[in-house]
Motif scaffolding. Structure first.
Motif, short mmCIF file in Angstrom:
data_model
loop_
_atom_site.label_atom_id
_atom_site.label_comp_id
_atom_site.label_asym_id
_atom_site.label_seq_id
_atom_site.Cartn_x
_atom_site.Cartn_y
_atom_site.Cartn_z
N HIS A 28 3.88 -10.87 -16.20
CA HIS A 28 3.90 -12.03 -17.00
C HIS A 28 4.20 -13.33 -16.64
O HIS A 28 3.69 -14.33 -17.13
CB HIS A 28 4.61 -11.63 -18.51
N ASP A 32 1.65 -16.20 -16.78
CA ASP A 32 1.77 -17.55 -17.42
C ASP A 32 1.67 -18.75 -16.63
O ASP A 32 1.07 -19.91 -16.97
CB ASP A 32 3.52 -17.61 -17.83
N GLY A 58 6.24 -6.93 -17.63
CA GLY A 58 6.16 -7.50 -18.97
C GLY A 58 4.91 -7.48 -19.78
O GLY A 58 3.92 -8.14 -20.13
N GLN A 61 4.41 -8.89 -23.11
CA GLN A 61 4.32 -10.40 -23.02
C GLN A 61 2.97 -10.68 -22.40
O GLN A 61 2.46 -11.77 -23.23
CB GLN A 61 5.25 -11.00 -22.03
N ASP A 64 0.50 -10.35 -25.50
CA ASP A 64 0.71 -11.40 -26.43
C ASP A 64 0.01 -12.43 -26.03
O ASP A 64 -0.41 -13.17 -26.88
CB ASP A 64 2.35 -11.69 -26.59
N ARG A 65 0.12 -12.99 -24.96
CA ARG A 65 -0.63 -13.93 -24.18
C ARG A 65 -2.01 -13.98 -24.24
O ARG A 65 -2.79 -14.85 -24.56
CB ARG A 65 -0.29 -14.26 -22.67
#
Length: 241
Positions: A28, A32, A58, A61, A64-65
């Motif tokens: 993650h 990001d 992750g 995460q 989610d992104r």
């Protein structure tokens, strides 16, 4: 394996950048970091070549992104072998233990110490993974997770080839003249592999190397590690339009 993907998608052209992102595998921070540097616009099309889950810390995460990203641009998710195993584990008991040992345990841990069952995962995350397609193509480029069976039309490719076959690095160029961008076969030196019209952008993010994004039209490579390190853009001449 039995998980069904949606049929592949085709588009003649995209209005903005065409970006491909390699196997994220729950990394993650690397993901990001890439997104921060790519500054994705609504006109961009982002193709995630599969294996967004498992192995790294992750997965929750990352999804989610991806769900957020889907609201900001056109996002294409290809179904990888890890997504296939996870989706199969929801309905086929014999798949659960192999999936857990194949990186699934790290996925469950990312959802919290009490997420001991795949049924506890958020419904929108499961629905997102179910939305994965077999392939994506434009007039110039074919995107798949793993590989292609030589001589077989794209619409007739099997899950075994699309999601599980490893590259031999002796792949033949497509008769159509289209390039092929794939993941799955980890390049443990962290470098994008290019040969005979093929490009592999799985650069071993979960193994401590890089997560790769390729700006297909301009042949630009962006890379990030799970540590947060970033490098790029660098020019990949073989994939420059």
């Amino acid at each position: 394996m039995t998980a069904d993907a949606n049929p592949g998608e085709r588009t003649a052209a995209v209005p903005g950048r065409l970006l491909a992102i390699g196997d994220i595998h729950g990394c993650h921070i690397a993901f990001d970091t890439l997104l921060d540097h790519l500054a994705i616009m609504p006109s961009d099309t982002v193709v995630v070549v599969g294996d967004v889950i498992d192995r790294g810390p992750g997965t929750r995460q990352v999804i989610d992104r991806l769900l957020e990203l889907r609201e900001r641009c056109r996002l294409i998710l290809l179904l990888g072998n890890h997504e296939e195993m996870f989706l199969d584990s929801l309905t086929v008991e014999d798949v659960r233990e192999p999936w857990l040992s194949f990186g699934g345990l790290e996925t469950l841990i990312s959802y919290g110490e009490h997420a001991e069952d795949t049924g506890e995962l958020p419904a929108d995350h499961i629905a997102f993974l179910r939305s994965g397609v077999d392939y994506f193509e434009t007039d110039s480029t074919v995107f798949v997770h793993a590989s292609l069976e030589p001589g077989r039309p794209l619409s007739e490719q099997t899950a075994e080839w699309l999601r599980w076959a490893k590259l031999t690095k002796h792949e033949l160029s497509l008769p159509s003249g289209q390039r092929v961008i794939c993941g799955h076969t980890a390049q443990k030196d962290g470098q994008v592999w290019v040969g005979n019209g093929w490009g592999c952008i799985d650069t071993f993010a979960y193994g401590g190397m890089f997560l790769t994004a390729l700006d297909v039209g301009r042949g630009l490579v962006y890379q990030a590690r799970q540590s947060g390190e970033f490098r790029g853009p660098t020019l990949l001449d073989a994939f420059r339009a």
